[in-house]
Design a protein around this motif. Structure first.
Motif, short mmCIF file in Angstrom:
data_model
loop_
_atom_site.label_atom_id
_atom_site.label_comp_id
_atom_site.label_asym_id
_atom_site.label_seq_id
_atom_site.Cartn_x
_atom_site.Cartn_y
_atom_site.Cartn_z
N SER A 48 -8.44 5.97 1.08
CA SER A 48 -7.71 5.15 1.94
C SER A 48 -6.50 4.09 1.00
O SER A 48 -7.05 3.93 0.05
CB SER A 48 -7.98 4.80 3.24
OG SER A 48 -9.23 3.70 2.48
N ILE A 49 -6.03 3.06 2.06
CA ILE A 49 -5.78 2.36 1.07
C ILE A 49 -7.04 1.50 1.63
O ILE A 49 -6.43 0.04 0.26
CB ILE A 49 -4.33 1.42 1.90
CG1 ILE A 49 -4.44 1.35 3.60
CG2 ILE A 49 -3.62 2.35 1.88
CD1 ILE A 49 -3.13 0.28 3.66
N TYR A 50 -7.97 1.04 1.91
CA TYR A 50 -9.23 0.71 1.41
C TYR A 50 -9.88 1.06 0.78
O TYR A 50 -11.24 0.22 0.86
CB TYR A 50 -9.94 0.16 2.48
CG TYR A 50 -8.75 -0.46 3.78
CD1 TYR A 50 -8.00 -1.45 3.66
CD2 TYR A 50 -7.84 0.16 4.85
CE1 TYR A 50 -6.78 -1.97 4.75
CE2 TYR A 50 -7.14 -0.11 5.97
CZ TYR A 50 -6.67 -1.39 5.82
OH TYR A 50 -5.91 -1.69 6.60
N MET A 112 -2.88 2.08 -5.62
CA MET A 112 -2.52 0.44 -5.50
C MET A 112 -0.98 1.30 -4.79
O MET A 112 0.01 0.37 -4.27
CB MET A 112 -2.52 -0.20 -6.64
CG MET A 112 -3.85 -0.63 -6.99
SD MET A 112 -3.81 -1.18 -5.52
CE MET A 112 -3.58 -2.90 -5.17
N GLY A 113 0.37 2.02 -5.00
CA GLY A 113 1.35 2.34 -5.13
C GLY A 113 2.12 2.44 -3.62
O GLY A 113 2.73 2.48 -3.34
N MET A 114 1.09 3.68 -3.17
CA MET A 114 0.69 3.99 -2.15
C MET A 114 0.70 2.84 -0.81
O MET A 114 1.34 2.68 0.16
CB MET A 114 -0.09 4.78 -1.81
CG MET A 114 -0.69 5.50 0.02
SD MET A 114 -2.40 6.53 -0.03
CE MET A 114 -3.18 4.64 -0.23
N ALA A 115 -0.83 1.55 -1.06
CA ALA A 115 -0.89 0.83 -0.40
C ALA A 115 0.65 -0.56 -0.42
O ALA A 115 0.69 -0.43 0.33
CB ALA A 115 -2.36 0.16 -0.58
N LYS A 116 0.75 -1.12 -1.48
CA LYS A 116 2.00 -1.44 -1.28
C LYS A 116 2.99 -0.34 -0.49
O LYS A 116 3.84 -1.11 0.44
CB LYS A 116 3.08 -1.29 -2.85
CG LYS A 116 3.87 -2.62 -2.62
CD LYS A 116 4.13 -2.97 -4.92
CE LYS A 116 5.77 -3.78 -4.28
NZ LYS A 116 6.22 -3.88 -2.77
N HIS A 117 3.58 1.05 -0.89
CA HIS A 117 4.40 1.38 0.09
C HIS A 117 4.21 1.27 1.29
O HIS A 117 5.04 1.17 2.37
CB HIS A 117 5.06 2.64 -0.40
CG HIS A 117 5.49 3.91 0.24
ND1 HIS A 117 5.70 3.69 1.44
CD2 HIS A 117 7.17 2.99 -0.24
CE1 HIS A 117 6.95 4.45 1.66
NE2 HIS A 117 7.98 3.99 0.82
N ALA A 118 2.73 1.55 1.78
CA ALA A 118 2.82 1.93 3.18
C ALA A 118 2.96 0.53 4.02
O ALA A 118 3.12 0.53 4.47
CB ALA A 118 1.17 2.04 3.54
N HIS A 119 2.47 -1.11 3.50
CA HIS A 119 2.97 -2.00 3.42
C HIS A 119 3.89 -2.47 3.49
O HIS A 119 4.44 -2.89 4.61
CB HIS A 119 1.60 -3.19 2.64
CG HIS A 119 2.12 -4.46 3.79
ND1 HIS A 119 3.36 -4.85 2.08
CD2 HIS A 119 1.43 -4.93 4.02
CE1 HIS A 119 2.95 -6.61 3.32
NE2 HIS A 119 1.57 -6.27 3.80
N ASP A 120 4.82 -2.34 2.98
CA ASP A 120 6.40 -2.25 2.64
C ASP A 120 7.07 -1.91 3.54
O ASP A 120 8.70 -2.19 3.94
CB ASP A 120 6.57 -2.28 1.57
CG ASP A 120 6.22 -3.47 0.23
OD1 ASP A 120 5.80 -4.81 1.15
OD2 ASP A 120 6.44 -2.96 -1.22
N SER A 121 7.10 -0.79 4.11
CA SER A 121 7.34 0.21 5.07
C SER A 121 6.85 0.28 6.17
O SER A 121 7.76 1.05 7.38
CB SER A 121 7.52 1.42 4.91
OG SER A 121 8.01 1.72 3.11
N ASP A 122 6.08 -0.81 6.09
CA ASP A 122 5.61 -0.85 7.84
C ASP A 122 5.15 0.27 8.79
O ASP A 122 4.84 0.56 10.22
CB ASP A 122 6.43 -2.04 8.63
CG ASP A 122 6.73 -2.99 8.44
OD1 ASP A 122 5.74 -4.00 7.91
OD2 ASP A 122 8.08 -3.83 8.32
#
Length: 160
Positions: A48-50, A112-122
């Motif tokens: 997970s992103i966490y 980290m790339g996945m977490a950033k993308h998931a966050h930036d894509s809402d």
């Protein structure tokens, strides 16, 4: 353009399919069973992103009717177009026992790339990194975007 419209129709069918899983199960219809490898070390591990690691069975509990694994990528512009509708589906179906999980299986994506993308894509629903692409291999995912519905009995009910 026609291919894009067909993909949108596929997501619409996913909505109908997800909401009718109980009916199909009640009629005795079956899909393809998902069989985990005998070697536990070869089971899919999703991160997970966490930074927590999750086994496939953790997504299925007594309230879960089905899990929709949405294979996506930060590099796929078509997948990006589905995020608003998938967020709506998550909000509409989560309380009905349908879980939606964004799965990143691209070898170029790190946590980290996945977490950033998931966050930036809402993305409102859980986002997971498919560690060593084991879930994609197990479910037969071939492309992004691709949705695979697995019911509580670990039967694949839809892929497309």
């Amino acid at each position: 353009m026609a291919a894009h419209l067909l993909r949108q129709a596929g997501i619409a069918q996913l909505i109908v399919l997800s909401s009718s899983l109980l009916l199909a199960t009640a009629r005795g219809e079956t899909g393809k069973p998902i069989t985990l490898p005998d070697d536990v070390d070869k089971h899919p591990v999703l991160k997970s992103i966490y930074a927590g690691s999750h086994q496939l069975d953790e997504f299925f509990d007594e309230d879960t009717e089905a899990v929709v694994f949405f294979f996506t990528s930060q590099f796929c512009p078509v997948a990006q177009q589905y995020v608003p509708r998938l967020n709506q589906l998550h909000e509409e179906y989560h309380d009905r026992g349908i879980q939606l999980i964004a799965v990143y299986s691209n070898s170029r994506v790190n946590l980290m790339g996945m977490a950033k993308h998931a966050h930036d894509s809402d993305i409102y629903f859980p986002a997971m990194l498919d560690h060593e692409h084991r879930l994609a291999d197990l479910l037969g995912a071939k492309t992004t975007p691709e949705a695979i519905v697995v019911d509580r009995d670990m039967m694949k009910r839809y892929q497309g």
